[in-house]
Design a protein around this motif. Sequence first.
Motif, short mmCIF file in Angstrom:
data_model
loop_
_atom_site.label_atom_id
_atom_site.label_comp_id
_atom_site.label_asym_id
_atom_site.label_seq_id
_atom_site.Cartn_x
_atom_site.Cartn_y
_atom_site.Cartn_z
N LEU A 94 -3.29 -0.15 -1.87
CA LEU A 94 -2.36 0.40 -2.85
C LEU A 94 -1.73 -0.69 -3.71
CD1 LEU A 94 -0.55 3.11 -0.72
CD2 LEU A 94 -2.04 3.51 -2.67
N ALA A 95 -2.38 -1.85 -3.74
CA ALA A 95 -1.82 -2.98 -4.49
C ALA A 95 -1.59 -2.65 -5.95
CB ALA A 95 -2.73 -4.20 -4.37
N TRP A 96 -2.47 -1.77 -6.53
CA TRP A 96 -2.30 -1.40 -7.95
C TRP A 96 -0.96 -0.80 -8.24
CZ3 TRP A 96 -0.97 3.58 -8.71
CH2 TRP A 96 -1.29 4.49 -7.69
N SER A 97 -0.36 -0.14 -7.22
CA SER A 97 0.87 0.58 -7.48
C SER A 97 2.07 -0.35 -7.59
CB SER A 97 1.12 1.60 -6.36
OG SER A 97 1.34 0.93 -5.14
N ARG A 98 1.89 -1.62 -7.27
CA ARG A 98 3.00 -2.56 -7.39
C ARG A 98 3.04 -3.20 -8.77
NH1 ARG A 98 5.31 -3.05 -2.59
NH2 ARG A 98 4.12 -2.60 -0.72
N ARG A 99 2.06 -2.89 -9.63
CA ARG A 99 2.10 -3.38 -10.99
C ARG A 99 3.04 -2.53 -11.81
NH1 ARG A 99 -4.43 -3.24 -11.36
NH2 ARG A 99 -4.84 -4.67 -9.65
N SER A 100 3.62 -3.12 -12.82
CA SER A 100 4.55 -2.37 -13.67
C SER A 100 3.79 -1.36 -14.50
CB SER A 100 5.31 -3.33 -14.59
OG SER A 100 6.10 -4.21 -13.83
N ALA A 157 -1.55 -3.29 6.96
CA ALA A 157 -2.04 -4.35 6.08
C ALA A 157 -3.13 -3.83 5.15
CB ALA A 157 -2.56 -5.52 6.92
N LYS A 158 -4.03 -2.99 5.68
CA LYS A 158 -5.10 -2.43 4.86
C LYS A 158 -4.54 -1.47 3.81
CE LYS A 158 -8.59 -2.67 8.54
NZ LYS A 158 -9.43 -1.87 9.47
N ARG A 199 1.37 5.25 12.86
CA ARG A 199 -0.01 5.15 12.37
C ARG A 199 -0.46 6.47 11.73
NH1 ARG A 199 -5.61 4.31 15.78
NH2 ARG A 199 -6.89 3.62 14.00
N GLU A 200 -0.10 7.59 12.39
CA GLU A 200 -0.48 8.89 11.83
C GLU A 200 0.22 9.13 10.49
OE1 GLU A 200 0.19 12.01 14.60
OE2 GLU A 200 -1.04 11.12 16.18
N GLY A 201 1.51 8.78 10.42
CA GLY A 201 2.24 8.95 9.16
C GLY A 201 1.70 8.06 8.07
N LEU A 202 1.33 6.83 8.41
CA LEU A 202 0.75 5.91 7.44
C LEU A 202 -0.57 6.46 6.89
CD1 LEU A 202 0.74 3.14 6.02
CD2 LEU A 202 -0.42 2.23 8.05
N ALA A 203 -1.38 7.04 7.77
CA ALA A 203 -2.66 7.61 7.34
C ALA A 203 -2.43 8.73 6.33
CB ALA A 203 -3.45 8.12 8.54
N ALA A 204 -1.42 9.57 6.58
CA ALA A 204 -1.12 10.65 5.65
C ALA A 204 -0.64 10.10 4.31
CB ALA A 204 -0.08 11.59 6.26
N SER A 205 0.20 9.07 4.34
CA SER A 205 0.71 8.46 3.12
C SER A 205 -0.43 7.84 2.31
CB SER A 205 1.76 7.40 3.45
OG SER A 205 2.25 6.78 2.30
N ARG A 206 -1.36 7.20 3.01
CA ARG A 206 -2.49 6.58 2.32
C ARG A 206 -3.38 7.62 1.67
NH1 ARG A 206 -4.51 3.56 6.45
NH2 ARG A 206 -5.85 5.29 7.10
N ASP A 207 -3.53 8.77 2.31
CA ASP A 207 -4.39 9.82 1.76
C ASP A 207 -3.89 10.35 0.42
OD1 ASP A 207 -6.10 9.63 3.87
OD2 ASP A 207 -5.37 11.40 4.93
N ILE A 208 -2.58 10.33 0.20
CA ILE A 208 -2.04 10.86 -1.06
C ILE A 208 -1.82 9.75 -2.09
CG2 ILE A 208 -0.91 12.85 0.00
CD1 ILE A 208 1.72 11.30 -0.08
N GLU A 209 -2.28 8.53 -1.80
CA GLU A 209 -2.20 7.41 -2.74
C GLU A 209 -0.77 7.17 -3.20
OE1 GLU A 209 -4.91 8.01 -5.93
OE2 GLU A 209 -6.62 8.36 -4.64
N ALA A 264 2.69 4.96 -2.86
CA ALA A 264 3.25 3.69 -2.39
C ALA A 264 4.73 3.78 -2.06
CB ALA A 264 3.05 2.60 -3.45
N ILE A 265 5.37 4.89 -2.45
CA ILE A 265 6.83 4.93 -2.34
C ILE A 265 7.30 4.91 -0.89
CG2 ILE A 265 7.13 7.45 -2.30
CD1 ILE A 265 9.45 6.97 -4.31
N TRP A 266 6.45 5.37 0.04
CA TRP A 266 6.86 5.40 1.44
C TRP A 266 6.45 4.14 2.21
CZ3 TRP A 266 10.27 8.81 1.18
CH2 TRP A 266 10.09 9.96 0.43
N LEU A 267 5.74 3.20 1.57
CA LEU A 267 5.32 1.99 2.28
C LEU A 267 6.49 1.17 2.83
CD1 LEU A 267 2.24 0.55 0.37
CD2 LEU A 267 2.32 1.59 2.64
N PRO A 268 7.60 1.02 2.08
CA PRO A 268 8.73 0.26 2.65
C PRO A 268 9.21 0.82 3.98
CG PRO A 268 9.05 0.53 0.31
CD PRO A 268 7.86 1.39 0.68
#
Length: 488
Positions: free
Chosen positions: A472-478, A466-467, A424-434, A436-440
């Motif tokens: 970051l849904a925009w980042s999955r667009r080409s 999920a949130k 959860r802490e790592g996810l929060a940090a990833s979300r802060d920098i916008e 998407a590469i680490w979501l998988p």
Amino acid sequence: MALDQRDLRETLEGVFARQDMYEACQRRDVGMMVRILSKYGITQGQIAGLTGIAQGRLSEYKRGRRQAEDLATFEKVADGLSMPARLRQAMGLTAPGGMQGTANHTTGNGLQLPTDTFDLQLLAEAIGKRGDDVKRREMLGMAAKVSATAMAAQSEVWEQLDYALGESMVLSEATVREMEARTAGFHRLEEMLPGNVIFRGLSVHIKEVSTLLRGSAEHSKKGLRNRLITTAGESCVLAGWIASDMGSTATARNFYDTAERAAKEAGDPAIVACAYGYRSYIPSGKGNHGRARALLGNALDLVSDSISPATVAWLAARHAEESGALGDTATALRSWHQAEDAFHIADTADDRVWTRFLDENRLDSFRISTYSKIGKLEEAEEAARLMIARLPELDKKRTAIILGDLASAHLVRGSVTEAARLAREGLAASRDIESAIWLPRFDVLAQGLRRWQHQQAVRVFLEDLAKAKSGLAWSRRSPTPSIRHSRR
């Protein structure tokens, strides 16, 4: 029948509100703009009168016989037609009035940096020419100087380019040095700004390099041309990495393929090794560590300590990570020792443009990842505690990587609550920098934790994931060169 001035303005305002006009501006497709305007009764003669672009040239754009490429043309279209800020921004232009309307991006440490494509290119060039480590606190002053001189410098650069392409068609040392400095600067900017912010400027830079290459194919000295091809390859590997960060694997592969072709033509295998290194993150993020390690092995076959010790250090550290993920402890330790040996003889700031991220902290993050995967969890956690304590407070990217690795290690050990907390802490940090590469990576953690979703810590992490994916849904667009747009 031609529209009178009042009808013309009303028609333009209606056309400017259309989605197809917005998309044409995003693509910088002047021909499509002309076709849309013609559809609503605005003649090429009227467009020519407003913009100062010859009617014959507008006809060529409309028919697709010529593509508008220089910034001056886009400025003429936007200024002449009095386009609103929304469309100007879609084309990557500043608001009317120059630097006062320039869009800015606020970094994590509060610096206001320009996001206009030309301002970004000038900033990248200024950083690249410095040749030393640019501290984040110095960025504000550099950005201010760039904004103050952007309009004059813009004219000078395009005059140089027109001369190079239209007159002598011969590359000069000054032009090649300018492109090299700008490429190095974009690699440094990628460490400071989200990829979506710099992608447009980088794409325009690649287009300029391509134009120079086309114009100099038969007339330039081979040494200068090879340096420019190398610059193109170095720019494309960065564009591939950013496209991957934005969630477009297909676009990333296209850039990597182009970089590899450039590397082969220039005789620079280190660029191919870099492309393989970047590519390895794609299968790794999906849990295919065998494929990732194979790519890294191929990369290490292409480069040696004598060519680029910093590149060897990075690739060997990544090879150690992937070997650890495969449970191959012996290979992981051998690769780790190779990484350490190469790092000790490397000057990462004076090696290749992509190696400047590899400082002591980043090497330690590879150590933490490798140790956590091969069962040395206590050593990994101690190293992580010391490293996070000395990292700048806002260095969220490295924090996200470290916490994700530790969460994975705890999950393997069966420490579910601790794994969920760290995830959860790592996810929060990833979300802060916008990013998407680490979501998988966090998706994989979620799959492993889902069987314990009745536990509160796990349930909260799954809800946060999920949130984050939604946000970051925009980042999955080409991504394309007209869109907005992390590192190792």
